[in-house]
Design a protein around this motif. Structure first.
Motif, PDB file in Angstrom:
ATOM      1  N   LYS A 181       0.812  -1.213   0.000  1.00 37.00           N
ATOM      2  CA  LYS A 181       0.000   0.000   0.000  1.00 37.00           C
ATOM      3  C   LYS A 181       0.847   1.264   0.000  1.00 37.00           C
ATOM      4  O   LYS A 181       0.353   2.342  -0.300  1.00 37.00           O
ATOM      5  CB  LYS A 181      -0.934   0.000   1.212  1.00 37.00           C
ATOM      6  N   THR A 182       2.117   1.139   0.352  1.00 37.76           N
ATOM      7  CA  THR A 182       2.981   2.322   0.360  1.00 37.76           C
ATOM      8  C   THR A 182       3.406   2.719  -1.048  1.00 37.76           C
ATOM      9  O   THR A 182       3.891   3.824  -1.259  1.00 37.76           O
ATOM     10  CB  THR A 182       4.235   2.056   1.208  1.00 37.76           C
ATOM     11  N   VAL A 183       3.236   1.827  -2.019  1.00 40.19           N
ATOM     12  CA  VAL A 183       3.651   2.101  -3.396  1.00 40.19           C
ATOM     13  C   VAL A 183       2.452   2.366  -4.296  1.00 40.19           C
ATOM     14  O   VAL A 183       2.423   3.351  -5.034  1.00 40.19           O
ATOM     15  CB  VAL A 183       4.479   0.926  -3.961  1.00 40.19           C
ATOM     16  N   PHE A 184       1.446   1.505  -4.223  1.00 39.86           N
ATOM     17  CA  PHE A 184       0.317   1.601  -5.143  1.00 39.86           C
ATOM     18  C   PHE A 184      -0.912   2.163  -4.432  1.00 39.86           C
ATOM     19  O   PHE A 184      -1.215   1.781  -3.301  1.00 39.86           O
ATOM     20  CB  PHE A 184       0.001   0.221  -5.726  1.00 39.86           C
ATOM     21  N   PRO A 185      -1.647   3.069  -5.084  1.00 39.13           N
ATOM     22  CA  PRO A 185      -2.826   3.680  -4.460  1.00 39.13           C
ATOM     23  C   PRO A 185      -3.951   2.671  -4.236  1.00 39.13           C
ATOM     24  O   PRO A 185      -3.949   1.575  -4.807  1.00 39.13           O
ATOM     25  CB  PRO A 185      -3.234   4.759  -5.474  1.00 39.13           C
ATOM     26  N   LYS A 186      -4.919   3.059  -3.419  1.00 41.78           N
ATOM     27  CA  LYS A 186      -5.991   2.148  -3.025  1.00 41.78           C
ATOM     28  C   LYS A 186      -6.842   1.689  -4.200  1.00 41.78           C
ATOM     29  O   LYS A 186      -7.358   0.578  -4.200  1.00 41.78           O
ATOM     30  CB  LYS A 186      -6.883   2.821  -1.974  1.00 41.78           C
ATOM     31  N   HIS A 187      -7.025   2.547  -5.191  1.00 44.04           N
ATOM     32  CA  HIS A 187      -7.914   2.203  -6.302  1.00 44.04           C
ATOM     33  C   HIS A 187      -7.220   1.362  -7.376  1.00 44.04           C
ATOM     34  O   HIS A 187      -7.788   1.107  -8.433  1.00 44.04           O
ATOM     35  CB  HIS A 187      -8.462   3.483  -6.941  1.00 44.04           C
ATOM     36  N   THR A 188      -5.991   0.925  -7.121  1.00 43.72           N
ATOM     37  CA  THR A 188      -5.245   0.140  -8.108  1.00 43.72           C
ATOM     38  C   THR A 188      -5.974  -1.165  -8.430  1.00 43.72           C
ATOM     39  O   THR A 188      -6.468  -1.850  -7.534  1.00 43.72           O
ATOM     40  CB  THR A 188      -3.834  -0.181  -7.589  1.00 43.72           C
ATOM     41  N   LYS A 189      -6.024  -1.509  -9.708  1.00 44.94           N
ATOM     42  CA  LYS A 189      -6.616  -2.772 -10.141  1.00 44.94           C
ATOM     43  C   LYS A 189      -5.491  -3.779 -10.357  1.00 44.94           C
ATOM     44  O   LYS A 189      -4.591  -3.550 -11.167  1.00 44.94           O
ATOM     45  CB  LYS A 189      -7.404  -2.592 -11.438  1.00 44.94           C
ATOM     46  N   PHE A 190      -5.545  -4.883  -9.633  1.00 43.04           N
ATOM     47  CA  PHE A 190      -4.511  -5.906  -9.727  1.00 43.04           C
ATOM     48  C   PHE A 190      -4.995  -7.049 -10.616  1.00 43.04           C
ATOM     49  O   PHE A 190      -6.093  -7.573 -10.430  1.00 43.04           O
ATOM     50  CB  PHE A 190      -4.138  -6.429  -8.339  1.00 43.04           C
ATOM     51  N   ILE A 191      -4.156  -7.415 -11.578  1.00 45.12           N
ATOM     52  CA  ILE A 191      -4.491  -8.444 -12.555  1.00 45.12           C
ATOM     53  C   ILE A 191      -3.686  -9.703 -12.248  1.00 45.12           C
ATOM     54  O   ILE A 191      -2.453  -9.662 -12.200  1.00 45.12           O
ATOM     55  CB  ILE A 191      -4.184  -7.975 -13.992  1.00 45.12           C
ATOM     56  N   THR A 192      -4.385 -10.810 -12.043  1.00 48.10           N
ATOM     57  CA  THR A 192      -3.700 -12.070 -11.740  1.00 48.10           C
ATOM     58  C   THR A 192      -3.755 -13.070 -12.889  1.00 48.10           C
ATOM     59  O   THR A 192      -3.013 -14.052 -12.877  1.00 48.10           O
ATOM     60  CB  THR A 192      -4.320 -12.728 -10.492  1.00 48.10           C
ATOM     61  N   GLN A 193      -4.625 -12.828 -13.869  1.00 44.90           N
ATOM     62  CA  GLN A 193      -4.771 -13.776 -14.971  1.00 44.90           C
ATOM     63  C   GLN A 193      -4.645 -13.063 -16.321  1.00 44.90           C
ATOM     64  O   GLN A 193      -5.611 -12.956 -17.077  1.00 44.90           O
ATOM     65  CB  GLN A 193      -6.136 -14.483 -14.879  1.00 44.90           C
ATOM     66  N   PRO A 194      -3.462 -12.549 -16.666  1.00 43.35           N
ATOM     67  CA  PRO A 194      -3.303 -11.904 -17.978  1.00 43.35           C
ATOM     68  C   PRO A 194      -3.281 -12.934 -19.104  1.00 43.35           C
ATOM     69  O   PRO A 194      -2.776 -14.043 -18.928  1.00 43.35           O
ATOM     70  CB  PRO A 194      -1.950 -11.198 -17.853  1.00 43.35           C
ATOM     71  N   LYS A 195      -3.849 -12.565 -20.242  1.00 39.50           N
ATOM     72  CA  LYS A 195      -3.809 -13.438 -21.416  1.00 39.50           C
ATOM     73  C   LYS A 195      -2.654 -13.046 -22.339  1.00 39.50           C
ATOM     74  O   LYS A 195      -1.832 -13.867 -22.710  1.00 39.50           O
ATOM     75  CB  LYS A 195      -5.133 -13.364 -22.177  1.00 39.50           C
ATOM     76  N   TYR A 196      -2.622 -11.774 -22.723  1.00 36.95           N
ATOM     77  CA  TYR A 196      -1.531 -11.290 -23.552  1.00 36.95           C
ATOM     78  C   TYR A 196      -1.520  -9.767 -23.532  1.00 36.95           C
ATOM     79  O   TYR A 196      -2.475  -9.124 -23.078  1.00 36.95           O
ATOM     80  CB  TYR A 196      -1.633 -11.807 -24.996  1.00 36.95           C
ATOM     81  N   ALA A 197      -0.425  -9.201 -24.023  1.00 41.71           N
ATOM     82  CA  ALA A 197      -0.276  -7.749 -24.088  1.00 41.71           C
ATOM     83  C   ALA A 197      -0.155  -7.327 -25.540  1.00 41.71           C
ATOM     84  O   ALA A 197       0.498  -7.996 -26.343  1.00 41.71           O
ATOM     85  CB  ALA A 197       0.964  -7.312 -23.306  1.00 41.71           C
ATOM     86  N   LEU A 198      -0.812  -6.222 -25.879  1.00 46.54           N
ATOM     87  CA  LEU A 198      -0.682  -5.630 -27.207  1.00 46.54           C
ATOM     88  C   LEU A 198       0.344  -4.511 -27.128  1.00 46.54           C
ATOM     89  O   LEU A 198       0.247  -3.629 -26.268  1.00 46.54           O
ATOM     90  CB  LEU A 198      -2.024  -5.073 -27.682  1.00 46.54           C
ATOM     91  N   VAL A 199       1.328  -4.557 -28.015  1.00 47.68           N
ATOM     92  CA  VAL A 199       2.396  -3.570 -27.988  1.00 47.68           C
ATOM     93  C   VAL A 199       2.623  -3.006 -29.381  1.00 47.68           C
ATOM     94  O   VAL A 199       2.221  -3.595 -30.383  1.00 47.68           O
ATOM     95  CB  VAL A 199       3.712  -4.172 -27.451  1.00 47.68           C
ATOM     96  N   GLU A 200       3.275  -1.857 -29.414  1.00 50.01           N
ATOM     97  CA  GLU A 200       3.645  -1.213 -30.677  1.00 50.01           C
ATOM     98  C   GLU A 200       5.152  -1.307 -30.847  1.00 50.01           C
ATOM     99  O   GLU A 200       5.912  -0.926 -29.956  1.00 50.01           O
ATOM    100  CB  GLU A 200       3.208   0.253 -30.666  1.00 50.01           C
TER     101      GLU A 200
END
Length: 277
Positions: A181-200
């Protein structure tokens, strides 16, 4: 092993290098020698200002877009992680995006770690202890990232390639997630099951966006000492994570071999041995 020891035992002389071969500039060579010994002078600082920034008449500012986007070179991974985390959070605030952090999945003997204290401790390990797979991966659209694995070397997608993050595709799951909690704000959305990332990837040979499948890596040296049932136990961890890391800051080691048009260099030398990049 016996063969190696036999060869080493036959060595009866040692060669000592007493000449710097990388530069012929005597003044700069003397500066490097003083820098290694921690004996830099104000004249050394003035010389570095000329060599790094340019001539005294050059009007340069960190507020210029090209310099604001320049990566910060640091010596230590701990500082790198702090800078990258803060840069991503600031970018999310500027864009009015909700902070997103992708968590790694850690396993012991093919079983996902459920103990909250152990999970939190492992997630917070510095990435130089986890084969450069950070437990927390903060993401925001249009941020620079580095690949940490060879994806398709024939396309130029290799370890250290700089790309732009666009979107994370993931499964929506409810999970009781432990985080700092000292690094990330309270409203942070944490993702535990990523499928893939789209990049440029600007210099890619393909015209369409690329999708990176999630990578499962098994670091040989990853271990965590933790107290379990009042005993000290060493466990081996199998980590599943996206092969990506923020690129707002990079270490001098990671920068070797890269061509960077502009950089910001942290000249504060940390304690212990350092490299000259």
């Amino acid at each position: 092993m016996q063969c190696t020891q036999k060869v080493i035992s036959q060595i009866d002389c040692v060669g000592e290098l007493n000449q710097q071969m990388r530069t012929e500039n005597v003044r700069y060579l003397e500066l490097l020698n003083r820098l290694r010994k921690g004996q830099s002078t104000i004249e050394d600082y003035k010389l570095l200002c000329i060599r790094i920034i340019g001539t005294p008449n050059l009007q340069a500012s960190l507020q210029q877009k090209s310099r604001k986007e320049a990566p910060i070179l640091v010596f230590r991974n701990a500082l790198l992680t702090q800078i990258n985390n803060r840069a991503v959070l600031n970018k999310a605030m500027e864009m009015e995006f909700r902070s997103i952090v992708c968590l790694t999945q850690d396993y012991v003997k093919e079983t996902r770690i459920e103990d909250s204290q152990l999970r939190k401790a492992i997630l917070e390990l510095p990435d130089n202890k986890t084969e450069y797979l950070p437990g927390y991966l903060p993401l925001v659209p249009r941020m620079p990232i580095l690949l940490t694995e060879n994806i398709a070397t024939e396309l130029g997608l290799s370890n250290g390639t700089r790309v732009i993050f666009r979107q994370l595709v993931y499964d929506e799951l409810s999970d009781d997630i432990q985080f700092d909690k000292t690094v990330f704000p309270k409203h942070t959305k944490f993702i535990t099951q990523p499928k893939y990332a789209l990049v440029e990837f600007s210099s890619c040979k393909l015209d369409s966006e690329l999708k990176f499948d999630i990578k499962e890596l098994l670091p040989e040296s990853l271990s965590k000492i933790t107290k379990m049932a009042k005993r000290t136990t060493k466990i081996s961890i199998k980590r599943k994570a996206l092969p990506l890391t923020p690129a707002y800051s990079i270490t001098t080691h990671k920068s070797q071999g890269q061509t960077l048009s502009k950089i910001i260099v942290d000249l504060v030398t940390p304690p212990g041995p350092v490299e000259v990049a």
